[in-house]
Motif scaffolding. Sequence first.
Motif, PDB file in Angstrom:
ATOM      1  N   LEU A 573       4.676  -9.801   2.021  1.00 29.62           N
ATOM      2  CA  LEU A 573       3.776 -11.108   0.483  1.00 29.62           C
ATOM      3  C   LEU A 573       4.168  -9.911  -0.250  1.00 29.62           C
ATOM      4  O   LEU A 573       3.618  -8.637  -0.582  1.00 29.62           O
ATOM      5  CB  LEU A 573       1.970 -10.971   0.496  1.00 29.62           C
ATOM      6  CG  LEU A 573       1.768 -11.666  -1.099  1.00 29.62           C
ATOM      7  CD1 LEU A 573       2.124 -12.785  -1.229  1.00 29.62           C
ATOM      8  CD2 LEU A 573       0.113 -11.261  -1.095  1.00 29.62           C
ATOM      9  N   VAL A 574       5.373 -10.346  -1.290  1.00 33.68           N
ATOM     10  CA  VAL A 574       5.970  -9.826  -2.515  1.00 33.68           C
ATOM     11  C   VAL A 574       4.613  -9.541  -3.196  1.00 33.68           C
ATOM     12  O   VAL A 574       5.219 -10.477  -4.076  1.00 33.68           O
ATOM     13  CB  VAL A 574       7.552  -9.431  -3.080  1.00 33.68           C
ATOM     14  CG1 VAL A 574       8.520  -8.439  -3.484  1.00 33.68           C
ATOM     15  CG2 VAL A 574       8.511  -9.489  -1.601  1.00 33.68           C
ATOM     16  N   LEU A 575       4.390  -8.331  -3.564  1.00 35.72           N
ATOM     17  CA  LEU A 575       3.182  -8.023  -5.304  1.00 35.72           C
ATOM     18  C   LEU A 575       4.494  -7.469  -6.194  1.00 35.72           C
ATOM     19  O   LEU A 575       5.039  -6.489  -6.002  1.00 35.72           O
ATOM     20  CB  LEU A 575       2.042  -7.439  -4.817  1.00 35.72           C
ATOM     21  CG  LEU A 575       1.194  -8.035  -3.475  1.00 35.72           C
ATOM     22  CD1 LEU A 575       0.362  -6.744  -2.720  1.00 35.72           C
ATOM     23  CD2 LEU A 575       0.711  -8.987  -4.704  1.00 35.72           C
ATOM     24  N   SER A 576       3.647  -8.255  -7.451  1.00 37.93           N
ATOM     25  CA  SER A 576       4.671  -7.063  -8.536  1.00 37.93           C
ATOM     26  C   SER A 576       3.341  -6.079  -8.587  1.00 37.93           C
ATOM     27  O   SER A 576       2.692  -5.368  -7.822  1.00 37.93           O
ATOM     28  CB  SER A 576       4.207  -8.132  -9.869  1.00 37.93           C
ATOM     29  OG  SER A 576       3.008  -8.428  -9.658  1.00 37.93           O
ATOM     30  N   GLN A 577       4.076  -4.668  -9.669  1.00 35.82           N
ATOM     31  CA  GLN A 577       3.368  -3.979  -9.343  1.00 35.82           C
ATOM     32  C   GLN A 577       1.785  -3.360  -9.994  1.00 35.82           C
ATOM     33  O   GLN A 577       1.754  -3.318  -9.335  1.00 35.82           O
ATOM     34  CB  GLN A 577       4.196  -2.674 -10.616  1.00 35.82           C
ATOM     35  CG  GLN A 577       3.729  -1.711 -10.576  1.00 35.82           C
ATOM     36  CD  GLN A 577       4.726  -0.371 -10.892  1.00 35.82           C
ATOM     37  OE1 GLN A 577       5.941  -0.572 -11.815  1.00 35.82           O
ATOM     38  NE2 GLN A 577       4.842   0.854 -11.020  1.00 35.82           N
ATOM     39  N   PRO A 578       2.518  -4.877 -11.400  1.00 41.32           N
ATOM     40  CA  PRO A 578       0.622  -4.747 -12.168  1.00 41.32           C
ATOM     41  C   PRO A 578      -0.546  -5.714 -10.872  1.00 41.32           C
ATOM     42  O   PRO A 578      -1.636  -5.429 -10.345  1.00 41.32           O
ATOM     43  CB  PRO A 578       0.750  -6.046 -12.924  1.00 41.32           C
ATOM     44  CG  PRO A 578       2.259  -5.499 -12.952  1.00 41.32           C
ATOM     45  CD  PRO A 578       3.059  -5.439 -12.198  1.00 41.32           C
ATOM     46  N   ASP A 579      -0.127  -6.603  -9.959  1.00 44.49           N
ATOM     47  CA  ASP A 579      -1.108  -7.171  -9.119  1.00 44.49           C
ATOM     48  C   ASP A 579      -1.403  -5.832  -7.552  1.00 44.49           C
ATOM     49  O   ASP A 579      -2.112  -5.882  -6.804  1.00 44.49           O
ATOM     50  CB  ASP A 579       0.137  -8.040  -8.490  1.00 44.49           C
ATOM     51  CG  ASP A 579      -0.452  -9.543  -8.822  1.00 44.49           C
ATOM     52  OD1 ASP A 579       0.818 -10.329  -8.961  1.00 44.49           O
ATOM     53  OD2 ASP A 579      -1.018  -9.625  -9.916  1.00 44.49           O
ATOM     54  N   LEU A 689       1.266   5.052  -3.025  1.00 37.21           N
ATOM     55  CA  LEU A 689       1.695   3.955  -2.374  1.00 37.21           C
ATOM     56  C   LEU A 689       2.325   2.488  -2.829  1.00 37.21           C
ATOM     57  O   LEU A 689       3.078   2.239  -2.169  1.00 37.21           O
ATOM     58  CB  LEU A 689       0.043   3.238  -2.446  1.00 37.21           C
ATOM     59  CG  LEU A 689      -1.057   3.735  -1.186  1.00 37.21           C
ATOM     60  CD1 LEU A 689      -2.765   3.185  -2.089  1.00 37.21           C
ATOM     61  CD2 LEU A 689      -1.142   3.779  -0.038  1.00 37.21           C
ATOM     62  N   TRP A 690       2.397   3.413  -4.101  1.00 35.36           N
ATOM     63  CA  TRP A 690       3.634   1.612  -4.930  1.00 35.36           C
ATOM     64  C   TRP A 690       5.089   2.378  -4.876  1.00 35.36           C
ATOM     65  O   TRP A 690       5.910   1.165  -4.137  1.00 35.36           O
ATOM     66  CB  TRP A 690       3.751   1.785  -6.228  1.00 35.36           C
ATOM     67  CG  TRP A 690       4.237   0.882  -6.964  1.00 35.36           C
ATOM     68  CD1 TRP A 690       5.436   1.435  -7.861  1.00 35.36           C
ATOM     69  CD2 TRP A 690       4.542  -0.410  -6.691  1.00 35.36           C
ATOM     70  NE1 TRP A 690       6.311   0.216  -8.201  1.00 35.36           N
ATOM     71  CE2 TRP A 690       5.776  -0.772  -7.256  1.00 35.36           C
ATOM     72  CE3 TRP A 690       3.879  -1.663  -6.205  1.00 35.36           C
ATOM     73  CZ2 TRP A 690       6.197  -2.099  -7.471  1.00 35.36           C
ATOM     74  CZ3 TRP A 690       4.676  -3.092  -5.823  1.00 35.36           C
ATOM     75  CH2 TRP A 690       6.325  -2.893  -7.168  1.00 35.36           C
ATOM     76  N   HIS A 691       4.818   3.925  -4.484  1.00 33.67           N
ATOM     77  CA  HIS A 691       6.409   4.491  -4.075  1.00 33.67           C
ATOM     78  C   HIS A 691       6.434   4.226  -2.621  1.00 33.67           C
ATOM     79  O   HIS A 691       7.835   3.248  -2.567  1.00 33.67           O
ATOM     80  CB  HIS A 691       6.091   6.043  -4.755  1.00 33.67           C
ATOM     81  CG  HIS A 691       7.729   6.880  -3.451  1.00 33.67           C
ATOM     82  ND1 HIS A 691       7.932   7.377  -2.876  1.00 33.67           N
ATOM     83  CD2 HIS A 691       8.280   7.100  -4.593  1.00 33.67           C
ATOM     84  CE1 HIS A 691       9.461   8.238  -2.632  1.00 33.67           C
ATOM     85  NE2 HIS A 691       9.536   7.726  -3.938  1.00 33.67           N
ATOM     86  N   ALA A 692       5.846   4.036  -1.582  1.00 33.68           N
ATOM     87  CA  ALA A 692       5.332   4.124  -0.029  1.00 33.68           C
ATOM     88  C   ALA A 692       6.220   2.735  -0.252  1.00 33.68           C
ATOM     89  O   ALA A 692       6.950   2.306   1.037  1.00 33.68           O
ATOM     90  CB  ALA A 692       4.599   4.604   0.749  1.00 33.68           C
ATOM     91  N   GLU A 693       5.451   1.331  -0.641  1.00 36.97           N
ATOM     92  CA  GLU A 693       5.732  -0.165  -0.757  1.00 36.97           C
ATOM     93  C   GLU A 693       7.353  -0.175  -0.973  1.00 36.97           C
ATOM     94  O   GLU A 693       8.124  -0.646  -0.273  1.00 36.97           O
ATOM     95  CB  GLU A 693       4.737  -0.258  -1.276  1.00 36.97           C
ATOM     96  CG  GLU A 693       5.140  -1.903  -1.297  1.00 36.97           C
ATOM     97  CD  GLU A 693       4.313  -2.911  -0.611  1.00 36.97           C
ATOM     98  OE1 GLU A 693       4.843  -4.118  -0.479  1.00 36.97           O
ATOM     99  OE2 GLU A 693       4.100  -2.462   1.045  1.00 36.97           O
ATOM    100  N   LEU A 694       7.657   0.283  -2.279  1.00 35.37           N
ATOM    101  CA  LEU A 694       9.183   0.389  -2.268  1.00 35.37           C
ATOM    102  C   LEU A 694      10.096   0.637  -1.502  1.00 35.37           C
ATOM    103  O   LEU A 694      11.307   0.415  -1.392  1.00 35.37           O
ATOM    104  CB  LEU A 694       9.818   0.760  -3.995  1.00 35.37           C
ATOM    105  CG  LEU A 694       8.658  -0.277  -4.945  1.00 35.37           C
ATOM    106  CD1 LEU A 694       9.037   0.990  -6.091  1.00 35.37           C
ATOM    107  CD2 LEU A 694       9.128  -1.169  -5.039  1.00 35.37           C
ATOM    108  N   HIS A 695       9.893   1.790  -0.745  1.00 33.46           N
ATOM    109  CA  HIS A 695      10.046   2.955   0.606  1.00 33.46           C
ATOM    110  C   HIS A 695      10.743   2.400   1.956  1.00 33.46           C
ATOM    111  O   HIS A 695      10.716   2.841   2.571  1.00 33.46           O
ATOM    112  CB  HIS A 695      10.450   3.754  -0.095  1.00 33.46           C
ATOM    113  CG  HIS A 695      11.002   4.412  -2.099  1.00 33.46           C
ATOM    114  ND1 HIS A 695      10.604   4.307  -2.292  1.00 33.46           N
ATOM    115  CD2 HIS A 695      12.219   4.081  -2.073  1.00 33.46           C
ATOM    116  CE1 HIS A 695      11.132   4.361  -3.348  1.00 33.46           C
ATOM    117  NE2 HIS A 695      12.375   4.738  -3.710  1.00 33.46           N
TER     118      HIS A 695
END
Length: 697
Positions: A573-579, A689-695
Amino acid sequence: MTNRVSARLMLERHRYFVGRAPELERFYAVVTASELPCFVLHVYGPGGVGKSSLLQEFIYLCEAEGVTAVYLDGRDMEATPALFLQVLALALGLSPASSPLAHLGEQQERFVLLVDTYEQLAPLDRWMRREFLPQMPDNVLVVLAGRNQPSLEWRMDPGWQSLLQVIPLRNLSPDEGRRYLSLRHVPPDQHQAILDLTYGHPLALSLVAEEFAQRPSIRFTLTEATDVIQALLERLVQKVPGPAHRAALEASAMVRVVTEPLLSSMLNLPEVAELFAWLRDLSFVSSGQDGLYLHDLVRDTLAADLRWRNPLWYRELHRRARDFFAGHLEQTHGLEQQRILVDYVFLHRDNIMLRSFLDWQMRDSHILVDRLAPEDPPQVVEMVARHEGEDSARLAAHWLNIQPESVVVYRSDAGELLGFLMMLALPQLRPEERAVDPGVQAVWSYLDQNAPLRPGEQATLFRFWMARETYQDVSAVQSLIFITILQHYLTTPGLAVTFFLAADADFWQMLLAYANIQRLPQVDFTVGGHRYGVYYHDWRLEPPAVWLAVMAEREIAGEQTPPIQPMAANQVLVLSQPDFAAAVWDALRDYTRPDRLAGNPLLRSRLVMARMAEAGEADAPIQALQALLQETAASLRQSPRDLKLHRVLHHTYFQPAATQEAAAELLDLPFSTYRRHLKAGIRRVTDMLWHAELHTG
């Protein structure tokens, strides 16, 4: 003759209205001109900045000048041309079938139409600009007020450039803020601290004033109020006149709009007129055609606080609201029934499984739900051919010819076809028509053998559904398709059975199983080399009202059905940053509650799936998520500057104290400092966590 209460209301609103002199002067100049210099005034600004208050003051000026004014609120209607015209006709005192345009054309005097919360009517923007407004007589001034500035189409149209005036709203000036606070009897020695804290935001000022009305002896300083809105709202629930008032406020925070009958039902009180009047007088409550609306910020904060602080009372209020809507659903029709459906959906706004689908609709509202037009079928067939192949496209063309009325389309505000849904009425199909389509034949055979229809019963097959660009992936169009399906479930007379087809049946199984939509692998079929999965629900065994009750119980209990199953890589599931940020906050809050973590969308993130693959824990996504949260928070200990953030997170979520106040005491921190550190810690963990998700590969 006795004056109406509305006149008193207008006078009271005018008495507390401050500022906006340039905006009022411009409106006055336009509305009193011998010939209107423009035909549309577009007021825009962020939530809580005072747009509705300004429109009420416009109405006051119209009354003073003897100009007739009619007020509409975008929250009171569905965004379709027909319903807009129907609501306008009712506001003009006409029958719903009358033409408001014809009526306005007969008026000789100046007339003002004010449309508030215009962002809710975004799907109608193109229709308003190109069809509705050009038909208005030239003695009518239209005022639109919403959160967004006019679209590019307004600003680039050479005709509207000279006939449209735009009025942006900003915060009140310091002098205006002081005047407002003085009117609300806030001590003058507190004004500067409050203005420094709120920057003149009207809603924040009104919340501060409300707090002073409840506790006249308090003092505000910058060091004491790190998060003024959150702190004020949390205290507001405790400082109302009495328990009944607090219950009324909490009940109002649960629902989209509150009326006296709804409030009476939710509080189990036969007479609530006094409580309703008290609610109406609160500064963060506005009145609409349907009832009272809490400001979004106030409502969401109060509901979240109640759910955390008193979950049993939260459940009970949720149940009472649900029962009230269920009792009225079958008694209504048309516009009123659609409003009740909206209220039903609103009760599920915090559901972890459904939130992303509902949020998609809210985030991208520039989509108009429409019926099939004569020029649409070739585009529909081309869309099917692109995503499913020529064999499926021929079947789509077949059904478009036989049941064109079964198709709902989704358009951009420019009229572009974005997607469609085909809802075939199975009993109306002849045997030779069914035999052409393997999918229709498969579901009809199952229906005939396992759940035959009785006379008068209906069965619907959602045969084709897709977005032009994203097919059946999660998207704004997909969200609207699912909402259309929900409306079909709840409003179709005699509906006995529904079938739902999906190209990737496994992807949707978790969500549909949660919704008690049964998977029928034995009915799967193949067209053009592609296999399609079939889902089924018998509404005779679980009627819509019962089904809604089950869904509501799962929402408030955090129930996840069935347990999380291993997912393939293509089901990420590809989440937006706010989600993503919202899901991290939910996961931290629910860290010690695996049953609640079971519905967190992070379980389908690339980050968690990669962790599961590395650890060989494909059957333990919840444990993988818990480990990621704890390890990320623990990494804050490596920096002396962030050590305090780790300690706050540890005693709030991982080894939680009984309450946040107890955690602050354990850490020997003032509560305001504790809250500031907690907010910073959540932000740091979310960013990492967002940085890790993107990479994550």
